[in-house]
Design a protein around this motif. Structure first.
Motif, PDB file in Angstrom:
ATOM      1  N   SER A  72       5.592  46.819  28.092  1.00  0.00           N
ATOM      2  CA  SER A  72       6.246  45.555  28.476  1.00  0.00           C
ATOM      3  C   SER A  72       5.975  44.454  27.447  1.00  0.00           C
ATOM      4  O   SER A  72       6.667  43.434  27.433  1.00  0.00           O
ATOM      5  CB  SER A  72       5.750  45.109  29.855  1.00  0.00           C
ATOM      6  N   TRP A  73       4.986  44.661  26.566  1.00  0.00           N
ATOM      7  CA  TRP A  73       4.662  43.653  25.556  1.00  0.00           C
ATOM      8  C   TRP A  73       5.622  43.694  24.359  1.00  0.00           C
ATOM      9  O   TRP A  73       5.481  42.928  23.424  1.00  0.00           O
ATOM     10  CB  TRP A  73       3.246  43.871  25.023  1.00  0.00           C
ATOM     11  N   VAL A  74       6.586  44.596  24.366  1.00  0.00           N
ATOM     12  CA  VAL A  74       7.416  44.785  23.170  1.00  0.00           C
ATOM     13  C   VAL A  74       8.355  43.609  22.937  1.00  0.00           C
ATOM     14  O   VAL A  74       8.793  43.352  21.818  1.00  0.00           O
ATOM     15  CB  VAL A  74       8.224  46.108  23.277  1.00  0.00           C
ATOM     16  N   ASP A  75       8.652  42.868  24.027  1.00  0.00           N
ATOM     17  CA  ASP A  75       9.748  41.902  23.979  1.00  0.00           C
ATOM     18  C   ASP A  75       9.312  40.565  23.396  1.00  0.00           C
ATOM     19  O   ASP A  75       8.993  39.624  24.126  1.00  0.00           O
ATOM     20  CB  ASP A  75      10.299  41.712  25.404  1.00  0.00           C
ATOM     21  N   ALA A  76       9.298  40.469  22.080  1.00  0.00           N
ATOM     22  CA  ALA A  76       8.953  39.211  21.404  1.00  0.00           C
ATOM     23  C   ALA A  76       9.555  39.229  20.012  1.00  0.00           C
ATOM     24  O   ALA A  76       9.739  40.298  19.426  1.00  0.00           O
ATOM     25  CB  ALA A  76       7.437  39.056  21.311  1.00  0.00           C
ATOM     26  N   GLU A  77       9.875  38.046  19.523  1.00  0.00           N
ATOM     27  CA  GLU A  77      10.317  37.924  18.138  1.00  0.00           C
ATOM     28  C   GLU A  77       9.158  37.399  17.318  1.00  0.00           C
ATOM     29  O   GLU A  77       8.672  36.299  17.567  1.00  0.00           O
ATOM     30  CB  GLU A  77      11.496  36.958  18.038  1.00  0.00           C
ATOM     31  N   CYS A  78       8.722  38.221  16.359  1.00  0.00           N
ATOM     32  CA  CYS A  78       7.528  37.870  15.595  1.00  0.00           C
ATOM     33  C   CYS A  78       7.886  37.715  14.123  1.00  0.00           C
ATOM     34  O   CYS A  78       8.765  38.409  13.617  1.00  0.00           O
ATOM     35  CB  CYS A  78       6.473  38.962  15.742  1.00  0.00           C
ATOM     36  N   THR A  79       7.193  36.834  13.432  1.00  0.00           N
ATOM     37  CA  THR A  79       7.472  36.594  12.012  1.00  0.00           C
ATOM     38  C   THR A  79       6.416  37.298  11.166  1.00  0.00           C
ATOM     39  O   THR A  79       5.218  37.124  11.407  1.00  0.00           O
ATOM     40  CB  THR A  79       7.441  35.082  11.724  1.00  0.00           C
ATOM     41  N   PRO A  80       6.868  38.087  10.173  1.00  0.00           N
ATOM     42  CA  PRO A  80       5.882  38.719   9.266  1.00  0.00           C
ATOM     43  C   PRO A  80       5.082  37.624   8.554  1.00  0.00           C
ATOM     44  O   PRO A  80       5.674  36.674   8.044  1.00  0.00           O
ATOM     45  CB  PRO A  80       6.744  39.494   8.265  1.00  0.00           C
ATOM     46  N   TYR A 113       5.028  30.890  15.299  1.00  0.00           N
ATOM     47  CA  TYR A 113       4.435  31.767  16.301  1.00  0.00           C
ATOM     48  C   TYR A 113       5.511  32.547  17.048  1.00  0.00           C
ATOM     49  O   TYR A 113       6.689  32.176  17.030  1.00  0.00           O
ATOM     50  CB  TYR A 113       3.560  30.939  17.254  1.00  0.00           C
ATOM     51  N   PRO A 114       5.133  33.658  17.704  1.00  0.00           N
ATOM     52  CA  PRO A 114       6.125  34.487  18.401  1.00  0.00           C
ATOM     53  C   PRO A 114       6.883  33.700  19.470  1.00  0.00           C
ATOM     54  O   PRO A 114       6.359  32.731  20.031  1.00  0.00           O
ATOM     55  CB  PRO A 114       5.271  35.588  19.049  1.00  0.00           C
ATOM     56  N   VAL A 115       8.121  34.136  19.707  1.00  0.00           N
ATOM     57  CA  VAL A 115       8.898  33.601  20.828  1.00  0.00           C
ATOM     58  C   VAL A 115       9.383  34.778  21.663  1.00  0.00           C
ATOM     59  O   VAL A 115       9.434  35.906  21.181  1.00  0.00           O
ATOM     60  CB  VAL A 115      10.111  32.754  20.359  1.00  0.00           C
ATOM     61  N   GLY A 116       9.752  34.525  22.900  1.00  0.00           N
ATOM     62  CA  GLY A 116      10.244  35.583  23.779  1.00  0.00           C
ATOM     63  C   GLY A 116       9.278  35.855  24.909  1.00  0.00           C
ATOM     64  O   GLY A 116       8.198  35.239  24.978  1.00  0.00           O
ATOM     65  N   TRP A 168       2.504  41.219  14.835  1.00  0.00           N
ATOM     66  CA  TRP A 168       3.926  41.304  14.438  1.00  0.00           C
ATOM     67  C   TRP A 168       4.274  42.787  14.221  1.00  0.00           C
ATOM     68  O   TRP A 168       3.434  43.671  14.341  1.00  0.00           O
ATOM     69  CB  TRP A 168       4.171  40.503  13.160  1.00  0.00           C
ATOM     70  N   GLY A 169       5.573  43.018  13.865  1.00  0.00           N
ATOM     71  CA  GLY A 169       6.006  44.363  13.438  1.00  0.00           C
ATOM     72  C   GLY A 169       5.955  45.427  14.519  1.00  0.00           C
ATOM     73  O   GLY A 169       5.814  46.613  14.235  1.00  0.00           O
ATOM     74  N   GLN A 170       6.117  45.001  15.801  1.00  0.00           N
ATOM     75  CA  GLN A 170       5.892  45.929  16.903  1.00  0.00           C
ATOM     76  C   GLN A 170       7.002  46.974  17.058  1.00  0.00           C
ATOM     77  O   GLN A 170       8.142  46.749  16.641  1.00  0.00           O
ATOM     78  CB  GLN A 170       5.737  45.154  18.218  1.00  0.00           C
ATOM     79  N   GLY A 171       6.632  48.093  17.692  1.00  0.00           N
ATOM     80  CA  GLY A 171       7.629  49.118  17.994  1.00  0.00           C
ATOM     81  C   GLY A 171       7.016  50.282  18.745  1.00  0.00           C
ATOM     82  O   GLY A 171       5.798  50.456  18.774  1.00  0.00           O
ATOM     83  N   PHE A 172       7.901  51.064  19.374  1.00  0.00           N
ATOM     84  CA  PHE A 172       7.488  52.315  20.028  1.00  0.00           C
ATOM     85  C   PHE A 172       7.386  53.416  18.978  1.00  0.00           C
ATOM     86  O   PHE A 172       7.940  53.299  17.883  1.00  0.00           O
ATOM     87  CB  PHE A 172       8.509  52.721  21.097  1.00  0.00           C
ATOM     88  N   GLN A 173       6.703  54.494  19.304  1.00  0.00           N
ATOM     89  CA  GLN A 173       6.592  55.601  18.346  1.00  0.00           C
ATOM     90  C   GLN A 173       7.981  56.187  18.072  1.00  0.00           C
ATOM     91  O   GLN A 173       8.677  56.600  18.994  1.00  0.00           O
ATOM     92  CB  GLN A 173       5.680  56.696  18.894  1.00  0.00           C
ATOM     93  N   PRO A 174       8.419  56.178  16.796  1.00  0.00           N
ATOM     94  CA  PRO A 174       9.745  56.739  16.504  1.00  0.00           C
ATOM     95  C   PRO A 174       9.760  58.246  16.752  1.00  0.00           C
ATOM     96  O   PRO A 174       8.764  58.929  16.522  1.00  0.00           O
ATOM     97  CB  PRO A 174       9.965  56.417  15.022  1.00  0.00           C
ATOM     98  N   GLN A 175      10.879  58.722  17.255  1.00  0.00           N
ATOM     99  CA  GLN A 175      11.004  60.150  17.556  1.00  0.00           C
ATOM    100  C   GLN A 175      11.724  60.832  16.400  1.00  0.00           C
ATOM    101  O   GLN A 175      12.936  61.007  16.415  1.00  0.00           O
ATOM    102  CB  GLN A 175      11.767  60.345  18.864  1.00  0.00           C
ATOM    103  N   MET A 176      10.980  61.185  15.353  1.00  0.00           N
ATOM    104  CA  MET A 176      11.568  61.785  14.163  1.00  0.00           C
ATOM    105  C   MET A 176      11.352  63.294  14.190  1.00  0.00           C
ATOM    106  O   MET A 176      10.216  63.753  14.296  1.00  0.00           O
ATOM    107  CB  MET A 176      10.932  61.186  12.903  1.00  0.00           C
TER     108      MET A 176
END
Ligand SMILES: [Zn+2]
Length: 393
Positions: free
Chosen positions: A161-169, A180-183, A213-221
């Motif tokens: 649930s923490w994924v939902d934010a806009e973060c700046t590198p 700072y992050p928004v969302g 920053w730079g968040q994401g779920f594990q990519p399914q490659m």
């Protein structure tokens, strides 16, 4: 059938001089670093191979090494890229659950006026940083966990649930006011970043807080062997590139002396490639960071030096030994451009070279100018061309 026979023992090398593509420079009389550097082996390969332009950064995605290298590995970032943190998490051996999201956790320096003074927090060593991250995990961990990584680059794992934010590198904020992050998840992220000041400050280093920053779920490659039917390995000193290797089930070779800086041991990476190719590896990826580092520093001399070392320390002996081994093909391209005058990455298409020891191509010159009027191909299609049944040139 001779073709099938030769394909069976065919060797494939992928060369990635990170960020090597650039723009014409007054200091070089209007030439680019690729045009100015002395690269006799690369020139000879280009004269007999095929050159063109590749879009390694799909529209709408950031021009990062994570996106560009995913393209080079043969995977469409528009389909597989979820963020850079989960790729770095993979390089640390972290496996994310489906209900977990990874954040990149930088150690940074922000001054009293809220200016991002240093996105790398004074560049601590990994040994200096590890106890700080451990202390942060003890003080602030619970719902989230912190894992030490390399130098200033660490990982936080949080509930999905923490994924939902806009973060700046943070490297986009150098000498600028912190954004700072928004969302929806921003308040929790901000609270951690603020609370980290007491913990980080106690260590008396230049870094004084974390930046998430730079968040994401594990990519399914899917595995590289599953997609391309070849055993692959790589050498890189960069966690993002190594993480892509882990996520695609490649062998990630540790090469002592391989670094992300100007002191990289190019010859050691070349020998690691030849050794693996002699021992059953079919596709070998050599990634060197130094040219990108020089681009970020705006250091023309180091950028040219890194290109010339590619030629003299890697390509010259690599080509000679591959010729002895049997038929081989090469793909060479950067994961994005890092123009010296911008000191940052761009999304522009980059020049690529394809070479086949068995088949002469149309020939050309490996430079931004030479390929400027050629059609742009998708970067993630090149790997399939390289290892395909048809010659790629
Ligand atoms: Zn890069």
């Amino acid at each position: 059938m001779p073709l099938a026979g030769s394909l069976q023992c065919m060797k494939y090398v992928v060369c990635v001089p990170d960020g090597c593509a650039d723009e014409p420079l007054d200091a070089l009389g209007g030439r680019t670093p690729l045009e100015a550097a002395s690269m006799p082996t690369l020139r000879a390969l280009a004269l007999r191979g095929k050159v063109g332009r590749a879009a390694v950064i799909p529209p709408g995605l950031p021009p990062g090494s994570d996106v560009g290298n995913m393209s080079i590995f043969g995977y469409d970032p528009a389909r597989f890229h979820t963020g850079r943190a989960p790729i770095e998490a993979a390089s640390l051996g972290l496996k994310l659950g489906p209900d977990e999201v990874a954040y990149r956790c930088n150690l940074v320096t922000i001054d009293a006026q809220d200016t991002m003074v240093d996105f790398s927090g004074g560049h601590p060593t990994s040994d200096d940083a590890a106890p700080i991250i451990k202390a942060i995990d003890e003080a602030l961990g619970g719902e989230v966990r912190f894992y030490p990584g390399v130098e200033y680059r660490h990982i936080m794992v949080a509930p999905s649930s923490w994924v939902d934010a806009e973060c700046t590198p943070p490297h986009d904020l150098s000498d600028k006011a912190a954004v700072y992050p928004v969302g929806p998840a921003a308040p929790k992220l901000r609270a951690l970043m603020d609370a980290s000041r007491d913990v980080v400050g106690a260590f008396g280093l230049k870094a004084n807080q974390i930046w998430l920053w730079g968040q994401g779920f594990q990519p399914q490659m899917p595995s590289f062997a599953g997609v391309f039917g070849r055993r692959a390995a790589l050498t890189s000193a960069v966690d993002l590139v190594r993480g892509l290797g882990v996520l695609t089930d490649m062998a990630v070779i540790d090469v002592p002396g391989a670094t992300a800086g100007y002191d990289n041991d190019y010859g050691a990476q070349r020998d690691a490639a030849l050794n693996a190719l002699r021992n059953g590896t079919e596709v070998f990826i050599i990634h060197v960071e130094a040219s990108d580092e020089a681009g970020h520093a705006g250091d023309l001399a180091e950028k040219i030096r890194s290109l010339e070392l590619w030629d003299s320390e890697i390509l010259a002996d690599l080509v000679r030994e591959l010729d002895r081994m049997g038929p081989w093909r090469m793909l060479l391209l950067p994961d994005h451009a890092t123009p010296l005058h911008l000191k940052t990455h761009t999304s522009d298409p980059v020049p690529y070279l394809l070479y086949d020891s068995e088949v002469a191509g149309p020939g050309g010159e490996y430079s931004e100018r030479f390929v400027a009027s050629t059609p742009v191909v998708a970067g993630h299609d090149l790997m399939a061309q390289l290892v395909g049944a048809e010659s790629p040139v």
